[in-house]
Design a protein around this motif. Sequence first.
Motif, PDB file in Angstrom:
ATOM      1  N   MET A   1      41.532  33.632  54.927  1.00 15.04           N
ATOM      2  CA  MET A   1      42.423  34.779  54.983  1.00 15.04           C
ATOM      3  C   MET A   1      42.058  35.770  53.888  1.00 15.04           C
ATOM      4  N   LYS A   2      42.335  37.015  54.152  1.00 15.30           N
ATOM      5  CA  LYS A   2      42.042  38.069  53.196  1.00 15.30           C
ATOM      6  C   LYS A   2      43.330  38.541  52.528  1.00 15.30           C
ATOM      7  N   VAL A   3      43.243  38.798  51.232  1.00 18.90           N
ATOM      8  CA  VAL A   3      44.367  39.352  50.481  1.00 18.90           C
ATOM      9  C   VAL A   3      44.291  40.878  50.549  1.00 18.90           C
ATOM     10  N   VAL A   4      45.420  41.495  50.877  1.00 18.27           N
ATOM     11  CA  VAL A   4      45.528  42.956  50.853  1.00 18.27           C
ATOM     12  C   VAL A   4      46.743  43.316  50.007  1.00 18.27           C
ATOM     13  N   LEU A   5      46.652  44.435  49.323  1.00 14.05           N
ATOM     14  CA  LEU A   5      47.760  44.906  48.500  1.00 14.05           C
ATOM     15  C   LEU A   5      48.552  45.960  49.264  1.00 14.05           C
ATOM     16  N   SER A   6      49.869  45.820  49.247  1.00 12.61           N
ATOM     17  CA  SER A   6      50.722  46.877  49.800  1.00 12.61           C
ATOM     18  C   SER A   6      50.577  48.095  48.888  1.00 12.61           C
ATOM     19  N   ARG A   7      51.043  49.213  49.354  1.00 17.49           N
ATOM     20  CA  ARG A   7      50.991  50.429  48.527  1.00 17.49           C
ATOM     21  C   ARG A   7      51.751  50.203  47.223  1.00 17.49           C
ATOM     22  N   ARG A   8      52.917  49.543  47.314  1.00 22.09           N
ATOM     23  CA  ARG A   8      53.724  49.271  46.121  1.00 22.09           C
ATOM     24  C   ARG A   8      52.971  48.368  45.141  1.00 22.09           C
ATOM     25  N   ALA A   9      52.328  47.323  45.654  1.00 20.97           N
ATOM     26  CA  ALA A   9      51.581  46.406  44.798  1.00 20.97           C
ATOM     27  C   ALA A   9      50.386  47.106  44.156  1.00 20.97           C
ATOM     28  N   ASP A  10      49.751  47.996  44.890  1.00 20.54           N
ATOM     29  CA  ASP A  10      48.627  48.756  44.328  1.00 20.54           C
ATOM     30  C   ASP A  10      49.109  49.628  43.172  1.00 20.54           C
ATOM     31  N   LEU A  11      50.266  50.257  43.352  1.00 20.46           N
ATOM     32  CA  LEU A  11      50.859  51.063  42.264  1.00 20.46           C
ATOM     33  C   LEU A  11      51.248  50.176  41.085  1.00 20.46           C
ATOM     34  N   ASP A  12      51.798  48.993  41.376  1.00 22.17           N
ATOM     35  CA  ASP A  12      52.147  48.038  40.309  1.00 22.17           C
ATOM     36  C   ASP A  12      50.911  47.662  39.506  1.00 22.17           C
ATOM     37  N   LEU A  13      49.831  47.346  40.199  1.00 22.02           N
ATOM     38  CA  LEU A  13      48.598  46.938  39.520  1.00 22.02           C
ATOM     39  C   LEU A  13      48.079  48.072  38.638  1.00 22.02           C
ATOM     40  N   MET A  14      48.048  49.280  39.178  1.00 23.70           N
ATOM     41  CA  MET A  14      47.581  50.423  38.384  1.00 23.70           C
ATOM     42  C   MET A  14      48.464  50.633  37.155  1.00 23.70           C
ATOM     43  N   ALA A  15      49.781  50.472  37.309  1.00 26.51           N
ATOM     44  CA  ALA A  15      50.700  50.656  36.179  1.00 26.51           C
ATOM     45  C   ALA A  15      50.464  49.597  35.103  1.00 26.51           C
ATOM     46  N   PHE A  39      43.593  36.406  43.106  1.00 27.85           N
ATOM     47  CA  PHE A  39      43.719  36.754  44.524  1.00 27.85           C
ATOM     48  C   PHE A  39      42.670  36.008  45.350  1.00 27.85           C
ATOM     49  N   LYS A  40      41.500  35.793  44.787  1.00 21.61           N
ATOM     50  CA  LYS A  40      40.464  35.003  45.479  1.00 21.61           C
ATOM     51  C   LYS A  40      40.938  33.558  45.659  1.00 21.61           C
ATOM     52  N   ALA A  41      41.566  33.006  44.631  1.00 25.23           N
ATOM     53  CA  ALA A  41      42.108  31.647  44.733  1.00 25.23           C
ATOM     54  C   ALA A  41      43.211  31.597  45.786  1.00 25.23           C
ATOM     55  N   LEU A  42      44.018  32.626  45.841  1.00 26.55           N
ATOM     56  CA  LEU A  42      45.097  32.692  46.819  1.00 26.55           C
ATOM     57  C   LEU A  42      44.546  32.740  48.247  1.00 26.55           C
ATOM     58  N   GLU A  43      43.411  33.405  48.433  1.00 27.25           N
ATOM     59  CA  GLU A  43      42.774  33.429  49.756  1.00 27.25           C
ATOM     60  C   GLU A  43      42.418  32.016  50.211  1.00 27.25           C
ATOM     61  N   ALA A  44      41.984  31.192  49.281  1.00 26.20           N
ATOM     62  CA  ALA A  44      41.587  29.819  49.616  1.00 26.20           C
ATOM     63  C   ALA A  44      42.797  28.910  49.838  1.00 26.20           C
ATOM     64  N   ALA A  76      49.825  36.439  59.932  1.00 19.78           N
ATOM     65  CA  ALA A  76      48.943  35.702  60.841  1.00 19.78           C
ATOM     66  C   ALA A  76      47.483  35.706  60.399  1.00 19.78           C
ATOM     67  N   ASP A  77      47.002  36.851  59.918  1.00 16.95           N
ATOM     68  CA  ASP A  77      45.580  36.955  59.595  1.00 16.95           C
ATOM     69  C   ASP A  77      45.294  37.484  58.190  1.00 16.95           C
ATOM     70  N   ARG A  78      46.329  37.593  57.372  1.00 12.82           N
ATOM     71  CA  ARG A  78      46.134  38.117  56.016  1.00 12.82           C
ATOM     72  C   ARG A  78      47.276  37.698  55.106  1.00 12.82           C
ATOM     73  N   ILE A  79      47.044  37.901  53.815  1.00 14.84           N
ATOM     74  CA  ILE A  79      48.050  37.659  52.781  1.00 14.84           C
ATOM     75  C   ILE A  79      48.374  39.026  52.192  1.00 14.84           C
TER      76      ILE A  79
END
Length: 91
Positions: A1-15, A39-44, A76-79
């Motif tokens: 599975m692939k990890v994707v960041l929501s818009r909110r999470a992307d803003l959180d990370l940048m902050a 996040f790579k560990a979370l994919e596994a 179903a196909d992502r985190i």
Amino acid sequence: MKVVLSRRADLDLMAQIDWLEALSPRAARAAERAIRDQFKALEAFPAAGRAIGVEDRKWPIPFGRDGFVAIYRIEADRIVIGRIFHCRQDR
């Protein structure tokens, strides 16, 4: 599975990174690397995080004394990472 960041999470990370950058550019780079490595560990192991609701899970991200936490959901196909907080941050 692939990890994707929501818009909110992307803003959180940048902050988080911007805040650290003001204190120590080296620490900011290390924190971003630690978060992305987790996040790579979370994919596994997507179900390894602690359930905190019907669909949401909590994933600890060690860094320094306190670290970070990611709130995520398995689809179903992502985190999908919904939020990223510093452990001592008021939520």
